[in-house]
Design a protein around this motif. Structure first.
Motif, PDB file in Angstrom:
ATOM      1  N   MET A 132      33.339  11.186  70.700  1.00  0.00           N
ATOM      2  CA  MET A 132      34.560  11.758  70.452  1.00  0.00           C
ATOM      3  C   MET A 132      34.431  12.274  70.073  1.00  0.00           C
ATOM      4  SD  MET A 132      38.690   9.655  70.661  1.00  0.00           S
ATOM      5  CE  MET A 132      38.020   9.494  73.124  1.00  0.00           C
ATOM      6  N   GLY A 133      34.089  11.873  68.416  1.00  0.00           N
ATOM      7  CA  GLY A 133      33.586  12.667  67.069  1.00  0.00           C
ATOM      8  C   GLY A 133      33.653  14.002  67.277  1.00  0.00           C
ATOM      9  N   ALA A 134      31.791  13.573  67.766  1.00  0.00           N
ATOM     10  CA  ALA A 134      31.161  15.314  67.700  1.00  0.00           C
ATOM     11  C   ALA A 134      32.308  16.177  68.665  1.00  0.00           C
ATOM     12  CB  ALA A 134      30.250  15.337  68.262  1.00  0.00           C
ATOM     13  N   ALA A 135      32.731  15.390  69.555  1.00  0.00           N
ATOM     14  CA  ALA A 135      33.525  16.538  71.085  1.00  0.00           C
ATOM     15  C   ALA A 135      35.384  17.220  69.555  1.00  0.00           C
ATOM     16  CB  ALA A 135      34.300  15.782  72.042  1.00  0.00           C
ATOM     17  N   VAL A 136      36.001  16.257  69.346  1.00  0.00           N
ATOM     18  CA  VAL A 136      36.682  16.809  69.318  1.00  0.00           C
ATOM     19  C   VAL A 136      36.931  17.605  67.542  1.00  0.00           C
ATOM     20  CG1 VAL A 136      37.008  14.933  66.700  1.00  0.00           C
ATOM     21  CG2 VAL A 136      38.970  16.022  67.662  1.00  0.00           C
ATOM     22  N   GLY A 137      35.623  17.610  67.010  1.00  0.00           N
ATOM     23  CA  GLY A 137      35.215  18.842  66.031  1.00  0.00           C
ATOM     24  C   GLY A 137      34.453  20.075  66.411  1.00  0.00           C
ATOM     25  N   ARG A 138      34.728  19.481  67.539  1.00  0.00           N
ATOM     26  CA  ARG A 138      34.214  21.726  68.543  1.00  0.00           C
ATOM     27  C   ARG A 138      35.469  21.711  69.115  1.00  0.00           C
ATOM     28  NH1 ARG A 138      29.932  17.664  70.463  1.00  0.00           N
ATOM     29  NH2 ARG A 138      31.143  17.678  72.400  1.00  0.00           N
ATOM     30  N   ILE A 139      36.462  21.085  69.295  1.00  0.00           N
ATOM     31  CA  ILE A 139      37.586  21.157  69.848  1.00  0.00           C
ATOM     32  C   ILE A 139      38.211  22.180  68.636  1.00  0.00           C
ATOM     33  CG2 ILE A 139      39.300  20.463  70.915  1.00  0.00           C
ATOM     34  CD1 ILE A 139      37.921  18.742  72.305  1.00  0.00           C
ATOM     35  N   MET A 140      38.862  21.367  67.913  1.00  0.00           N
ATOM     36  CA  MET A 140      39.579  21.482  67.108  1.00  0.00           C
ATOM     37  C   MET A 140      38.434  23.087  66.199  1.00  0.00           C
ATOM     38  SD  MET A 140      39.228  18.573  64.687  1.00  0.00           S
ATOM     39  CE  MET A 140      40.681  19.088  63.041  1.00  0.00           C
ATOM     40  N   ALA A 141      37.455  23.314  65.988  1.00  0.00           N
ATOM     41  CA  ALA A 141      36.614  24.828  65.705  1.00  0.00           C
ATOM     42  C   ALA A 141      36.809  25.643  66.939  1.00  0.00           C
ATOM     43  CB  ALA A 141      35.556  24.472  65.572  1.00  0.00           C
ATOM     44  N   GLY A 142      37.416  25.468  68.034  1.00  0.00           N
ATOM     45  CA  GLY A 142      37.961  26.617  69.085  1.00  0.00           C
ATOM     46  C   GLY A 142      37.284  26.504  70.719  1.00  0.00           C
ATOM     47  N   SER A 143      36.216  25.105  70.881  1.00  0.00           N
ATOM     48  CA  SER A 143      35.413  24.853  72.203  1.00  0.00           C
ATOM     49  C   SER A 143      36.857  24.800  73.112  1.00  0.00           C
ATOM     50  CB  SER A 143      34.978  23.652  72.033  1.00  0.00           C
ATOM     51  OG  SER A 143      34.520  23.265  73.104  1.00  0.00           O
ATOM     52  N   ASP A 144      36.317  24.883  74.109  1.00  0.00           N
ATOM     53  CA  ASP A 144      37.735  25.133  75.409  1.00  0.00           C
ATOM     54  C   ASP A 144      37.071  23.864  76.303  1.00  0.00           C
ATOM     55  OD1 ASP A 144      35.057  25.354  76.457  1.00  0.00           O
ATOM     56  OD2 ASP A 144      36.348  27.260  77.708  1.00  0.00           O
ATOM     57  N   GLU A 145      36.257  22.348  75.674  1.00  0.00           N
ATOM     58  CA  GLU A 145      35.886  21.123  76.152  1.00  0.00           C
ATOM     59  C   GLU A 145      37.414  20.250  76.725  1.00  0.00           C
ATOM     60  OE1 GLU A 145      33.259  19.264  74.174  1.00  0.00           O
ATOM     61  OE2 GLU A 145      33.541  20.202  73.633  1.00  0.00           O
ATOM     62  N   GLN A 146      36.868  19.510  77.622  1.00  0.00           N
ATOM     63  CA  GLN A 146      37.860  18.361  77.614  1.00  0.00           C
ATOM     64  C   GLN A 146      36.732  17.340  77.301  1.00  0.00           C
ATOM     65  OE1 GLN A 146      39.730  18.115  81.399  1.00  0.00           O
ATOM     66  NE2 GLN A 146      41.023  19.882  80.662  1.00  0.00           N
ATOM     67  N   TYR A 147      37.715  16.202  76.666  1.00  0.00           N
ATOM     68  CA  TYR A 147      36.293  14.740  77.045  1.00  0.00           C
ATOM     69  C   TYR A 147      37.106  13.764  77.455  1.00  0.00           C
ATOM     70  CZ  TYR A 147      34.758  10.635  74.486  1.00  0.00           C
ATOM     71  OH  TYR A 147      33.949   9.896  73.981  1.00  0.00           O
ATOM     72  N   ALA A 148      35.391  13.873  78.505  1.00  0.00           N
ATOM     73  CA  ALA A 148      35.193  13.125  79.627  1.00  0.00           C
ATOM     74  C   ALA A 148      34.446  11.931  79.878  1.00  0.00           C
ATOM     75  CB  ALA A 148      34.991  13.896  81.175  1.00  0.00           C
ATOM     76  N   HIS A 149      33.874  11.550  78.637  1.00  0.00           N
ATOM     77  CA  HIS A 149      33.087  10.820  78.838  1.00  0.00           C
ATOM     78  C   HIS A 149      33.606   9.487  79.006  1.00  0.00           C
ATOM     79  CE1 HIS A 149      28.856   8.513  77.567  1.00  0.00           C
ATOM     80  NE2 HIS A 149      29.529   8.217  76.351  1.00  0.00           N
ATOM     81  N   THR A 150      32.832   8.264  79.720  1.00  0.00           N
ATOM     82  CA  THR A 150      33.194   6.911  79.522  1.00  0.00           C
ATOM     83  C   THR A 150      32.068   5.998  78.885  1.00  0.00           C
ATOM     84  OG1 THR A 150      34.232   6.904  81.478  1.00  0.00           O
ATOM     85  CG2 THR A 150      33.517   4.831  80.989  1.00  0.00           C
ATOM     86  N   PRO A 151      33.291   5.731  77.844  1.00  0.00           N
ATOM     87  CA  PRO A 151      31.603   5.101  76.330  1.00  0.00           C
ATOM     88  C   PRO A 151      31.711   3.653  77.191  1.00  0.00           C
ATOM     89  CG  PRO A 151      33.991   4.628  76.064  1.00  0.00           C
ATOM     90  CD  PRO A 151      33.905   6.052  77.150  1.00  0.00           C
ATOM     91  N   PHE A 152      30.363   3.236  76.467  1.00  0.00           N
ATOM     92  CA  PHE A 152      29.701   2.135  76.973  1.00  0.00           C
ATOM     93  C   PHE A 152      30.224   1.242  75.231  1.00  0.00           C
ATOM     94  CE2 PHE A 152      25.759   4.003  74.713  1.00  0.00           C
ATOM     95  CZ  PHE A 152      25.196   2.570  74.207  1.00  0.00           C
ATOM     96  N   PHE A 153      30.468  -0.520  75.582  1.00  0.00           N
ATOM     97  CA  PHE A 153      30.044  -0.648  74.461  1.00  0.00           C
ATOM     98  C   PHE A 153      29.205  -2.054  74.526  1.00  0.00           C
ATOM     99  CE2 PHE A 153      32.893  -1.667  77.725  1.00  0.00           C
ATOM    100  CZ  PHE A 153      33.377  -3.404  77.454  1.00  0.00           C
ATOM    101  N   TYR A 154      28.258  -2.887  73.493  1.00  0.00           N
ATOM    102  CA  TYR A 154      27.390  -3.708  73.261  1.00  0.00           C
ATOM    103  C   TYR A 154      27.804  -4.762  72.601  1.00  0.00           C
ATOM    104  CZ  TYR A 154      25.652  -1.793  69.459  1.00  0.00           C
ATOM    105  OH  TYR A 154      24.996  -1.710  67.856  1.00  0.00           O
TER     106      TYR A 154
END
Length: 397
Positions: free
Chosen positions: A296-318
């Motif tokens: 999510m950190g990497a995705a929000v950085g790209r979005i803030m900088a103009g990417s048109d992507e959506q965050y659609a990742h379901t994270p795992f935990f361990y």
């Protein structure tokens, strides 16, 4: 007032990954990071895992260094207290104002506390200063009481007993892990701690305590007390949203964002532990896990900088405890119907958690990480599920 094209509030793993994401799209924009901690981002999971259990994982490996980017400035000891959305600026506790073009709220969570003041011997365990304090005390058979039977509590109890400490783990369950694991697995989990020398004190809550003469006394809800050289408390966390709510940004057990990680203000974004986002498989979700912080950190950085992507990742935990390692996606709740798939014995198994005929969580117990995408596919399948459809669906080698 100092201004940045991208201003990040919070200096954790999300911030470090957001800088990388921004730089994928914008090589020139200025980036500022405001963190109330005295140091920059670290790989937080190592603080309760590898730094204690892997001699090859040394202290220098925990540090993340987004400030090494030429256009990024890290400001430590800078706690944000207010947002002025009309002026496009935030205020820190020292009265300074910081302007932004785009603002990322990565404030994370704060530990839940008791009426037991924090000190060098009492730590509500979360950051690198907590590790430093407990590491100085650990060893030589010293007694450390750990409070909490979830991730931090169990990981720290296991870590400390492997570092020449006498450990008492206070938790609310009769069988450790029984809120998450089905009975047989919970019993094995519980027994691992017993076999490794951890004193388990179940069915108890800590109500308070005191520190005096170089020792800590923890008070329990049955009136008894425990004396120890130190106390590590892992009672859960709460999203850090106070000044965010005061700014009129929508919050609901976290900062509410859409699929583009945007808040109710188009110039303000949120990511990481504090963000409540629409997970495509789980619905409204807030994930306090490293996979989410990274992705999510990497995705929000790209979005803030103009990417048109959506965050659609379901994270795992361990978690990694003694010789037990598990990864999961979705919800692990032992009150659900649980189907076990263990073709080669119980030490390598997959557990499916069902609500009705729909799988809501998948636990990979000592199963390789490559099977996580298969687990996500099971969560995405809206057909009725049962033991007949699930046993053997994900291969356990």
């Amino acid at each position: 007032m100092r201004s940045y094209d991208y201003l990040i509030v919070g200096g954790g793993m999300v911030a470090a990954n957001a800088v990388k994401g921004i730089r994928e799209r914008d090589e020139q924009g200025t980036i500022g990071i405001l963190t109330e901690e005295p140091n920059g981002p670290v790989t937080r999971p190592a603080l309760s895992k590898l730094l204690w259990t892997d001699p090859d994982f040394t202290y220098d490996k925990i540090w993340m260094t987004p400030e090494e980017d030429d256009g990024t400035t890290l400001h430590t000891d800078s706690r944000v207290t207010a947002i002025d959305r009309d002026k496009g600026q935030v205020t820190t506790q020292d009265g300074q104002h910081w302007g932004y073009g785009k603002l990322l709220l990565a404030t994370g969570c704060a530990p839940i506390r008791l009426e037991l003041p924090e000190s060098e011997r009492v730590r509500y365990y979360r950051n690198v200063s907590d590790f430093d304090a407990i590491k100085k005390i650990a060893g030589e058979g010293r007694h450390i009481v750990v409070v909490g039977g979830s991730y931090i509590g169990t990981e720290m109890a296991a870590a400390l007993v492997q570092n020449d400490c006498r450990v008492t783990l206070v938790h609310t369950e009769e069988v450790l892990g029984s809120a998450m694991f089905e009975p047989a697995l919970a019993s094995r989990f519980h027994q691992r701690f017993v076999d490794n020398g951890v004193m388990l004190l179940g069915g108890r809550k800590v109500t308070g305590g005191r520190e005096e003469n170089g020792s800590v006394t923890v008070e329990l809800d049955d009136g008894s007390t425990i004396e120890a050289d130190a106390a590590v408390l892992g009672l859960g966390v709460e999203p850090a949203v106070d000044f965010v709510a005061e700014a009129g940004i929508e919050v609901d057990d976290g900062i509410v964002v859409n699929e583009r990680l945007t808040t109710s203000d188009a110039n303000i974004f949120a990511a990481g532990d504090v963000a409540r986002y629409p997970d495509p498989l789980l619905g409204s979700n807030r994930a306090e896990h490293v996979d989410n912080a990274n992705r999510m950190g990497a995705a929000v950085g790209r979005i803030m900088a103009g990417s048109d992507e959506q965050y659609a990742h379901t994270p795992f935990f361990y978690s990694m405890i003694f010789d037990m390692k598990w990864r999961a996606v979705g919800t692990l709740d032992s009150t659900m119907a649980v189907i076990e798939d263990a073709p080669n014995g119980p030490e390598r198994a997959i557990y499916y958690y069902l609500e009705g005929e729909r799988v809501k969580g998948v636990l990979l117990y000592n199963v390789e990480a490559e099977k996580l995408d298969d687990a996500r596919a099971v969560l995405a399948d809206d057909a009725p599920q049962s033991a007949e459809t699930l046993i053997g669906r994900i291969e356990v080698v």
